[in-house]
Design an enzyme around this catalytic site. Structure first.
Site, short mmCIF file in Angstrom:
data_model
loop_
_atom_site.label_atom_id
_atom_site.label_comp_id
_atom_site.label_asym_id
_atom_site.label_seq_id
_atom_site.Cartn_x
_atom_site.Cartn_y
_atom_site.Cartn_z
N TYR A 1 -8.30 10.04 -0.52
CA TYR A 1 -8.53 8.63 -0.89
C TYR A 1 -7.47 8.17 -1.88
O TYR A 1 -7.31 8.74 -2.94
CB TYR A 1 -9.93 8.48 -1.48
CG TYR A 1 -10.97 8.55 -0.39
CD1 TYR A 1 -11.48 7.39 0.19
CD2 TYR A 1 -11.43 9.78 0.09
CE1 TYR A 1 -12.41 7.46 1.23
CE2 TYR A 1 -12.35 9.86 1.11
CZ TYR A 1 -12.84 8.70 1.67
OH TYR A 1 -13.76 8.77 2.69
N GLY B 1 0.81 -1.21 0.00
CA GLY B 1 0.00 0.00 0.00
C GLY B 1 0.85 1.26 0.00
O GLY B 1 1.93 1.32 -0.59
N ILE B 2 0.37 2.25 0.69
CA ILE B 2 1.07 3.54 0.78
C ILE B 2 2.46 3.34 1.37
O ILE B 2 3.44 3.94 0.92
CB ILE B 2 0.24 4.53 1.63
CG1 ILE B 2 -1.05 4.91 0.90
CG2 ILE B 2 1.06 5.78 1.96
CD1 ILE B 2 -2.03 5.72 1.75
N GLN C 1 -16.09 11.29 9.10
CA GLN C 1 -16.69 10.44 8.06
C GLN C 1 -17.74 9.55 8.68
O GLN C 1 -17.52 8.95 9.74
CB GLN C 1 -15.60 9.60 7.38
CG GLN C 1 -16.08 8.70 6.26
CD GLN C 1 -16.76 9.47 5.14
OE1 GLN C 1 -17.98 9.69 5.17
NE2 GLN C 1 -16.00 9.92 4.16
N TYR D 1 -12.08 5.54 13.49
CA TYR D 1 -10.98 5.93 12.59
C TYR D 1 -10.78 7.46 12.59
O TYR D 1 -9.65 7.95 12.67
CB TYR D 1 -11.31 5.43 11.18
CG TYR D 1 -10.22 5.61 10.15
CD1 TYR D 1 -9.14 4.73 10.07
CD2 TYR D 1 -10.28 6.65 9.23
CE1 TYR D 1 -8.16 4.87 9.10
CE2 TYR D 1 -9.30 6.80 8.25
CZ TYR D 1 -8.24 5.91 8.20
OH TYR D 1 -7.26 6.06 7.23
N GLN E 1 -17.35 6.05 10.79
CA GLN E 1 -15.92 5.93 11.14
C GLN E 1 -15.58 6.72 12.41
O GLN E 1 -14.55 7.38 12.45
CB GLN E 1 -15.04 6.44 9.99
CG GLN E 1 -14.89 5.48 8.84
CD GLN E 1 -13.72 5.82 7.93
OE1 GLN E 1 -13.38 6.99 7.77
NE2 GLN E 1 -13.10 4.81 7.34
N1 LIG Z 1 -5.70 4.27 1.40
C1 LIG Z 1 -6.23 5.43 1.67
O1 LIG Z 1 -7.03 5.98 0.91
C2 LIG Z 1 -5.85 6.17 2.91
C3 LIG Z 1 -6.37 7.45 3.11
C4 LIG Z 1 -6.01 8.16 4.23
C5 LIG Z 1 -5.14 7.61 5.14
N2 LIG Z 1 -4.64 6.36 4.93
C6 LIG Z 1 -3.72 5.83 5.93
O2 LIG Z 1 -2.51 5.48 5.29
C7 LIG Z 1 -1.92 4.38 5.97
C8 LIG Z 1 -1.65 3.26 4.98
O3 LIG Z 1 -2.87 2.89 4.39
P1 LIG Z 1 -2.95 1.81 3.20
O4 LIG Z 1 -4.16 2.14 2.43
O5 LIG Z 1 -1.65 1.69 2.54
O6 LIG Z 1 -3.25 0.49 4.07
P2 LIG Z 1 -3.12 -1.03 3.67
O7 LIG Z 1 -2.86 -1.20 2.20
O8 LIG Z 1 -4.30 -1.70 4.27
O9 LIG Z 1 -1.78 -1.48 4.47
C9 LIG Z 1 -1.77 -1.38 5.86
C10 LIG Z 1 -0.38 -1.69 6.36
O10 LIG Z 1 -0.37 -1.56 7.79
C11 LIG Z 1 0.09 -2.78 8.36
N3 LIG Z 1 -0.57 -3.00 9.64
C12 LIG Z 1 -1.89 -3.03 9.90
N4 LIG Z 1 -2.11 -3.30 11.21
C13 LIG Z 1 -0.89 -3.43 11.78
C14 LIG Z 1 -0.44 -3.77 13.09
N5 LIG Z 1 -1.30 -3.96 14.11
N6 LIG Z 1 0.89 -3.86 13.31
C15 LIG Z 1 1.77 -3.67 12.30
N7 LIG Z 1 1.41 -3.34 11.04
C16 LIG Z 1 0.09 -3.24 10.79
C17 LIG Z 1 -0.26 -3.85 7.33
O11 LIG Z 1 0.53 -5.03 7.52
P3 LIG Z 1 0.05 -6.42 6.82
O12 LIG Z 1 0.29 -6.27 5.35
O13 LIG Z 1 0.93 -7.45 7.44
O14 LIG Z 1 -1.39 -6.59 7.15
C18 LIG Z 1 0.06 -3.11 6.04
O15 LIG Z 1 1.44 -3.11 5.81
C19 LIG Z 1 -2.89 4.00 7.09
O16 LIG Z 1 -2.52 4.62 8.29
C20 LIG Z 1 -4.20 4.56 6.60
O17 LIG Z 1 -5.09 4.82 7.65
C21 LIG Z 1 -4.98 5.62 3.84
#
Ligand SMILES: NC(=O)c1ccc[n+]([C@@H]2O[C@H](COP(=O)([O-])OP(=O)(O)OC[C@H]3O[C@@H](n4cnc5c(N)ncnc54)[C@H](OP(=O)(O)O)[C@@H]3O)[C@@H](O)[C@H]2O)c1
Length: 240
Positions: free
Chosen positions: A179, A13-14, A141, A147, A144
């Site tokens: 997003y 992901g990010i 939101q 969150y 949420q």
């Molecule tokens: N995507 C969006 O649109 C968006 C928007 C705003 C903010 N964000 C924020 O950006 C960040 C990354 O989001 P993403 O969309 O890339 O998420 P994602 O694709 O779901 O990836 C989440 C990552 O966090 C890790 N993780 C989750 N729970 C954990 C835990 N308890 N301990 C250690 N690692 C943990 C996961 O590990 P595993 O792979 O092992 O599960 C994965 O590497 C998050 O903080 C999210 O809230 C995302």
């Protein structure tokens, strides 16, 4: 010597884009993850970036992991608190477990890891901490409360800690992504997603690289006058 960056949730992901851009910027990087061994192995094979598995919501697990990382790779000088989860539901459906999981994973983790690298950063008089918040922490939101509260908390945490770090060249900033096209957002039903995209002035979801660019900017050695800020990267969806 290249500075060491720890990126939580840094193997997909990010976080994966953040790890890779930091590596391209000349940083040594360690990416953490929770349990997705397959994604971690594929990520390391592709990038050469080592990964480490631990639960960011568990202080003792974080302590053991930081000790291991520092013994193997040297001191953590850049910390990116990126790991996060969603457990969505309206107040009617949300239970205490959903609340705790999101608060502990998204917000508690920022305390856990900042606490564990803080003394070292202070002693060396260099540190860069970036906490990944969210547009939904700024604007709220539906469905949420957990969150939005965690992410909003990250923005407050960032501003308070920045004041403590300023005198020892530790900057603490947040990024509030809009997003972004990752698995987290792909979990949103397609009709809801189309409505969201229609509200983004630039007309698309963000790319993980859009967020990573902000992290590289905020963690540069010469970014020492930027602290306590929240950088919104959201295609103009919410101007805060
Ligand atoms: N995507 C969006 O649109 C968006 C928007 C705003 C903010 N964000 C924020 O950006 C960040 C990354 O989001 P993403 O969309 O890339 O998420 P994602 O694709 O779901 O990836 C989440 C990552 O966090 C890790 N993780 C989750 N729970 C954990 C835990 N308890 N301990 C250690 N690692 C943990 C996961 O590990 P595993 O792979 O092992 O599960 C994965 O590497 C998050 O903080 C999210 O809230 C995302």
């Amino acid at each position: 010597m290249a500075r060491l960056a720890l990126v939580t949730g840094g193997q997909r992901g990010i976080g994966a884009a953040i790890s890779e851009q930091l590596q391209k910027a000349g940083r040594k990087v360690v990416a953490s993850y929770a349990g997705n061994d397959e994604a971690a192995a594929a990520f390391t094979a592709r990038t050469g970036i080592p990964t480490i598995k631990f639960d960011v919501s568990d202080f003792d697990a974080c302590k053991a992991a930081v000790a291991k990382i520092e013994a193997e790779h040297g001191p953590v000088e850049i910390l990116v608190n990126n790991a996060g989860i969603t457990r969505d539901g309206t107040m009617k459906r949300m239970d205490r477990g959903m609340w705790d999981a999101v608060i502990d994973t998204n917000l508690g983790s920022c305390f856990n890891l900042a606490k564990l690298v803080w003394d070292g950063m202070s002693a060396r008089k260099f540190g860069r901490i970036v906490n990944i918040g969210s547009i939904n922490g700024q604007a709220g939101q539906y469905g949420q409360v957990n969150y939005a509260a965690a992410k909003s908390g990250i923005h407050g945490f960032t501003k308070a800690l920045a004041q403590e770090g300023a005198r020892v060249n530790i900057t603490v900033n947040a990024i509030a992504p809009g997003y972004v096209d990752t698995e987290m957002v792909r979990a949103v039903p397609e009709d809801v997603l189309q409505k969201i995209i229609a509200r983004i002035p630039v007309g698309r979801l963000g790319h993980a690289e859009d967020i990573a660019r902000g992290v590289c900017f905020l963690t540069a050695d010469d970014a020492d006058f930027i602290t306590g800020s929240t950088l919104s990267i959201n295609g103009g969806q919410h101007m805060y």
